[in-house]
Design an enzyme around this catalytic site. Sequence first.
Site, PDB file in Angstrom:
ATOM      1  N   ASN A   9       0.868  -1.185   0.000  1.00  0.00           N
ATOM      2  CA  ASN A   9       0.000   0.000   0.000  1.00  0.00           C
ATOM      3  C   ASN A   9       0.901   1.230   0.000  1.00  0.00           C
ATOM      4  O   ASN A   9       1.477   1.573   1.030  1.00  0.00           O
ATOM      5  CB  ASN A   9      -0.894  -0.031   1.247  1.00  0.00           C
ATOM      6  CG  ASN A   9      -1.692   1.253   1.415  1.00  0.00           C
ATOM      7  OD1 ASN A   9      -1.757   2.092   0.515  1.00  0.00           O
ATOM      8  ND2 ASN A   9      -2.303   1.419   2.582  1.00  0.00           N
ATOM      9  N   TRP A  10       1.015   1.862  -1.152  1.00  0.00           N
ATOM     10  CA  TRP A  10       1.905   3.028  -1.259  1.00  0.00           C
ATOM     11  C   TRP A  10       1.374   4.239  -0.495  1.00  0.00           C
ATOM     12  O   TRP A  10       2.107   5.188  -0.262  1.00  0.00           O
ATOM     13  CB  TRP A  10       2.083   3.426  -2.733  1.00  0.00           C
ATOM     14  CG  TRP A  10       2.961   2.512  -3.517  1.00  0.00           C
ATOM     15  CD1 TRP A  10       3.403   1.259  -3.145  1.00  0.00           C
ATOM     16  CD2 TRP A  10       3.515   2.766  -4.812  1.00  0.00           C
ATOM     17  NE1 TRP A  10       4.191   0.739  -4.139  1.00  0.00           N
ATOM     18  CE2 TRP A  10       4.285   1.628  -5.177  1.00  0.00           C
ATOM     19  CE3 TRP A  10       3.431   3.833  -5.711  1.00  0.00           C
ATOM     20  CZ2 TRP A  10       4.958   1.544  -6.392  1.00  0.00           C
ATOM     21  CZ3 TRP A  10       4.107   3.736  -6.915  1.00  0.00           C
ATOM     22  CH2 TRP A  10       4.872   2.610  -7.246  1.00  0.00           C
ATOM     23  N   LYS A  11       0.098   4.241  -0.160  1.00  0.00           N
ATOM     24  CA  LYS A  11      -0.524   5.440   0.428  1.00  0.00           C
ATOM     25  C   LYS A  11      -0.241   6.643  -0.500  1.00  0.00           C
ATOM     26  O   LYS A  11      -0.155   6.462  -1.701  1.00  0.00           O
ATOM     27  CB  LYS A  11      -0.024   5.668   1.855  1.00  0.00           C
ATOM     28  CG  LYS A  11      -0.113   4.380   2.686  1.00  0.00           C
ATOM     29  CD  LYS A  11       0.036   4.591   4.141  1.00  0.00           C
ATOM     30  CE  LYS A  11      -0.088   3.239   4.838  1.00  0.00           C
ATOM     31  NZ  LYS A  11      -0.221   3.368   6.260  1.00  0.00           N
ATOM     32  N   HIS A  93      -9.694   1.000   4.404  1.00  0.00           N
ATOM     33  CA  HIS A  93      -8.441   1.200   5.139  1.00  0.00           C
ATOM     34  C   HIS A  93      -8.702   2.143   6.312  1.00  0.00           C
ATOM     35  O   HIS A  93      -9.500   3.076   6.202  1.00  0.00           O
ATOM     36  CB  HIS A  93      -7.374   1.782   4.207  1.00  0.00           C
ATOM     37  CG  HIS A  93      -6.020   1.801   4.846  1.00  0.00           C
ATOM     38  ND1 HIS A  93      -5.645   2.770   5.738  1.00  0.00           N
ATOM     39  CD2 HIS A  93      -4.971   0.945   4.751  1.00  0.00           C
ATOM     40  CE1 HIS A  93      -4.412   2.521   6.162  1.00  0.00           C
ATOM     41  NE2 HIS A  93      -3.979   1.419   5.581  1.00  0.00           N
ATOM     42  N   GLU A  95      -7.147   4.537   7.485  1.00  0.00           N
ATOM     43  CA  GLU A  95      -6.947   5.965   7.214  1.00  0.00           C
ATOM     44  C   GLU A  95      -8.159   6.549   6.487  1.00  0.00           C
ATOM     45  O   GLU A  95      -8.508   7.716   6.683  1.00  0.00           O
ATOM     46  CB  GLU A  95      -5.645   6.164   6.416  1.00  0.00           C
ATOM     47  CG  GLU A  95      -4.428   5.986   7.320  1.00  0.00           C
ATOM     48  CD  GLU A  95      -3.186   5.473   6.626  1.00  0.00           C
ATOM     49  OE1 GLU A  95      -3.071   5.605   5.390  1.00  0.00           O
ATOM     50  OE2 GLU A  95      -2.312   4.931   7.342  1.00  0.00           O
ATOM     51  N   GLU A 165      -5.816  -5.008  10.209  1.00  0.00           N
ATOM     52  CA  GLU A 165      -4.819  -3.971  10.435  1.00  0.00           C
ATOM     53  C   GLU A 165      -5.142  -3.203  11.715  1.00  0.00           C
ATOM     54  O   GLU A 165      -5.913  -2.235  11.690  1.00  0.00           O
ATOM     55  CB  GLU A 165      -4.801  -2.988   9.257  1.00  0.00           C
ATOM     56  CG  GLU A 165      -4.351  -3.602   7.950  1.00  0.00           C
ATOM     57  CD  GLU A 165      -3.749  -2.557   7.030  1.00  0.00           C
ATOM     58  OE1 GLU A 165      -2.619  -2.744   6.599  1.00  0.00           O
ATOM     59  OE2 GLU A 165      -4.413  -1.541   6.763  1.00  0.00           O
ATOM     60  N   GLY A 171       2.090   2.154  10.749  1.00  0.00           N
ATOM     61  CA  GLY A 171       3.048   3.246  10.644  1.00  0.00           C
ATOM     62  C   GLY A 171       3.697   3.638  11.955  1.00  0.00           C
ATOM     63  O   GLY A 171       4.323   4.685  12.049  1.00  0.00           O
ATOM     64  N   SER A 210       3.032  -2.206  10.372  1.00  0.00           N
ATOM     65  CA  SER A 210       4.463  -2.265  10.659  1.00  0.00           C
ATOM     66  C   SER A 210       5.091  -3.623  10.358  1.00  0.00           C
ATOM     67  O   SER A 210       5.970  -4.078  11.081  1.00  0.00           O
ATOM     68  CB  SER A 210       4.739  -1.837  12.105  1.00  0.00           C
ATOM     69  OG  SER A 210       4.313  -0.493  12.304  1.00  0.00           O
ATOM     70  N   GLY A 231       2.699  -1.207   4.263  1.00  0.00           N
ATOM     71  CA  GLY A 231       2.741   0.220   3.954  1.00  0.00           C
ATOM     72  C   GLY A 231       4.167   0.671   3.694  1.00  0.00           C
ATOM     73  O   GLY A 231       4.718   0.489   2.611  1.00  0.00           O
ATOM     74  N   GLY A 232       4.796   1.250   4.709  1.00  0.00           N
ATOM     75  CA  GLY A 232       6.121   1.836   4.572  1.00  0.00           C
ATOM     76  C   GLY A 232       7.140   0.934   3.881  1.00  0.00           C
ATOM     77  O   GLY A 232       7.891   1.387   3.008  1.00  0.00           O
TER      78      GLY A 232
HETATM   79  P1  PGA Z   1       2.583   0.193   7.629  1.00  0.00           P
HETATM   80  O1  PGA Z   1       1.139   0.422   6.948  1.00  0.00           O
HETATM   81  O2  PGA Z   1       3.138  -1.098   7.077  1.00  0.00           O
HETATM   82  O3  PGA Z   1       3.406   1.389   7.216  1.00  0.00           O
HETATM   83  O4  PGA Z   1       2.361   0.122   9.098  1.00  0.00           O
HETATM   84  C1  PGA Z   1       0.256  -0.644   6.730  1.00  0.00           C
HETATM   85  C2  PGA Z   1      -1.007  -0.157   6.052  1.00  0.00           C
HETATM   86  O5  PGA Z   1      -1.495   0.924   6.420  1.00  0.00           O
HETATM   87  O6  PGA Z   1      -1.550  -0.809   5.164  1.00  0.00           O
END
Ligand code: PGA
Length: 251
Positions: A9-11, A93, A95, A165, A171, A210, A231-232
Amino acid sequence: MRKPMVAGNWKMHGHRATNATLLDAIVRGLPTGIDAAVYVPFPYLEQVSALLATTPLTWGAQTLQAAPSGAYTGEVSAQMLVEFACRSVLVGHSERRALFGETDAQIAAKFVAAQAAGLQPVLCVGETLAQREAGQTEAVVASQLQAVIEAAGVEALSHSVLAYEPVWAIGTGQTASPAQAQAVHAFLRQQVSRLAPEVALGLRILYGGSVKANNAAALFAMADVDGGLIGGASLVAEEFLAICAAAAHTR
Ligand code: PGA
């Protein structure tokens, strides 16, 4: 057996000039035996679809609008994603839920719209830290899942992927322990199993929050953890590939 999946997930990250380098490195190192996908910002879909068209790495968007077309300034429909050869799309998601106020009902509608257009929704569920500390984890994820089951029917889950999640792990560098992840994954699978055992058996449940190269293997070793939503670490080819390798080695 469920095929492991690793989804990046590049966000709101990426750059037209560097996307190709990142994707090229990922494609070169991708192991066999897993499904791998990247979920990129809308403006990059055309570039990414051209870069990945002949590769095993699939791509999708991070959200969509449930309505098929109309006066929805700024929104993107499922059909538009299909035009860029997306196979799947993230839905719900945390967010989107927290920052953009998406409700369970809206998320369920997005799930239905995605499937109607032939896209595989990756439905994200998860509790906040306050909810976990109040002992509400199971109730929260069950109701997030239930909203979709009510709207789409339990059988629809067989054409989807679930992602657990925990919001407190996204994050933050604070990963759920393998045991914590397994407990919620098993609970989610059991929720589906009560209604449709066959669907539950085949349903892939990814863990997100994470996930890094150094903790992926322990998470993916859990019986009900079928891969990860990253994500990251999906923005660094080496990290993402190490996570993919961990997924490939667990089955
Ligand atoms: P993260 O994000 O790996 O940076 O914690 C995961 C996500 O939001 O899908």
